[in-house]
Design an enzyme around this catalytic site. Structure first.
Site, short mmCIF file in Angstrom:
data_model
loop_
_atom_site.label_atom_id
_atom_site.label_comp_id
_atom_site.label_asym_id
_atom_site.label_seq_id
_atom_site.Cartn_x
_atom_site.Cartn_y
_atom_site.Cartn_z
N HIS A 206 -1.69 -5.67 1.63
CA HIS A 206 -2.96 -6.27 1.35
C HIS A 206 -2.58 -7.63 0.85
CE1 HIS A 206 -6.86 -7.52 -0.32
NE2 HIS A 206 -6.05 -8.15 -1.14
N LYS B 147 0.82 -1.34 -0.17
CA LYS B 147 -0.34 -0.20 -0.42
C LYS B 147 0.91 1.38 0.16
CE LYS B 147 -3.66 -2.41 2.61
NZ LYS B 147 -4.74 -2.69 3.42
N GLU C 83 -9.22 -10.42 -7.70
CA GLU C 83 -8.15 -9.43 -7.60
C GLU C 83 -7.37 -9.92 -8.76
OE1 GLU C 83 -9.09 -9.09 -3.04
OE2 GLU C 83 -7.42 -9.71 -3.52
N TYR D 117 -12.04 -2.55 -3.83
CA TYR D 117 -12.28 -2.63 -2.13
C TYR D 117 -14.70 -2.59 -2.24
CZ TYR D 117 -8.62 -2.42 0.28
OH TYR D 117 -6.97 -2.92 1.01
N ASN E 11 -1.46 0.04 7.21
CA ASN E 11 -0.84 -1.40 7.80
C ASN E 11 -0.73 -1.99 6.68
OD1 ASN E 11 -2.77 -2.56 5.92
ND2 ASN E 11 -4.28 -3.94 7.48
P1 IDP Z 1 -7.41 -7.82 5.57
O1 IDP Z 1 -6.65 -7.12 4.70
O2 IDP Z 1 -6.88 -7.93 6.79
O3 IDP Z 1 -7.67 -8.63 4.41
P2 IDP Z 1 -10.09 -6.43 5.77
O4 IDP Z 1 -11.25 -6.40 7.19
O5 IDP Z 1 -10.67 -6.82 4.51
O6 IDP Z 1 -8.12 -6.99 5.93
O7 IDP Z 1 -9.96 -4.99 5.28
C1 IDP Z 1 -9.59 -4.97 4.73
C2 IDP Z 1 -9.22 -3.33 5.09
O8 IDP Z 1 -9.60 -2.09 5.60
C3 IDP Z 1 -7.13 -2.92 5.55
O9 IDP Z 1 -6.43 -3.58 5.25
C4 IDP Z 1 -7.20 -1.39 6.59
O10 IDP Z 1 -6.93 -1.31 5.55
C5 IDP Z 1 -8.52 -1.20 5.90
N1 IDP Z 1 -9.20 -1.28 7.41
C6 IDP Z 1 -10.38 -2.60 7.78
N2 IDP Z 1 -11.17 -2.07 9.10
C7 IDP Z 1 -10.55 -0.84 9.56
C8 IDP Z 1 -11.05 0.02 10.38
O11 IDP Z 1 -11.53 -0.10 11.38
N3 IDP Z 1 -10.43 0.95 10.57
C9 IDP Z 1 -9.34 2.13 9.09
N4 IDP Z 1 -9.38 0.96 8.40
C10 IDP Z 1 -9.66 -0.50 8.28
MG MG Z 2 -9.60 -8.98 3.12
#
Ligand code: IDP
Ligand code: MG
Length: 148
Positions: free
Chosen positions: A115, A9, A126, A49, A112
């Site tokens: 992805h 990212k 994807e 997304y 984080n």
């Molecule tokens: P993942 O990336 O571990 O699969 P997902 O639940 O699919 O996690 O969420 C996609 C992305 O959305 C996360 O990697 C993160 O960047 C963002 N995200 C998820 N939950 C939150 C939140 O509570 N606050 C802000 N960003 C979030």
């Molecule tokens: Mg995810």
């Protein structure tokens, strides 16, 4: 062989962590079969997304992912989906296990770093969205020292 879509990212790119992060996947034994750096168009971010469209963090997530270049790649290997996700760690960096990418470089869920596809269907969707349907693999000479 299983394939997964992985993205570094914008925070990973801006912080100069491209090499460090790719290196972790590479050293583990996941094989890179496609790789590119790009600025994500709004429409691609929204398709990628779409599953999170109703979530409160969706708007911020789209802004984050379109805020600078990302590195998109396809990794191949046995259980590549799970291997990539376990190398990354769980979604929230403060909950991620030490030694994972998200724990070692991250502080907050909204920054984080990476992805990774979360299952076979998502991975197929994807990969096709980011790279199209025609991806060749290549023969890696080291494979007999990594895979039984
Ligand atoms: P993942 O990336 O571990 O699969 P997902 O639940 O699919 O996690 O969420 C996609 C992305 O959305 C996360 O990697 C993160 O960047 C963002 N995200 C998820 N939950 C939150 C939140 O509570 N606050 C802000 N960003 C979030
Ligand atoms: Mg995810």
């Amino acid at each position: 062989m299983e394939r997964t879509f992985v993205m570094l990212k914008p925070d990973a790119v801006q912080r100069g962590l491209i090499g460090e992060i790719i290196s972790r996947f590479e050293k583990r034994g996941l094989k890179i079969i496609a790789l590119k750096l790009l600025q994500v168009p709004q429409s691609l971010a929204e398709k990628h997304y779409a599953v999170h469209k109703e979530r409160p963090f969706y708007q911020g997530l789209i802004e984050y992912i379109t805020s600078g270049p990302v590195v998109a790649m396809v990794l191949e290997g046995p259980s590549a989906i799970q291997a990539a996700r376990s190398t990354m760690g769980v979604t929230n960096p403060v909950a991620a296990a030490p030694g994972t990418i998200r724990a070692d470089f991250g502080m907050e869920i909204g920054r984080n770093l990476t992805h990774g596809s979360d299952g076979a269907e998502t991975s197929a969707f994807e990969i096709s969205l980011w790279f199209g349907d025609e991806l060749d693999t290549w023969q890696r000479d080291q494979d007999r020292w990594i895979l039984e």
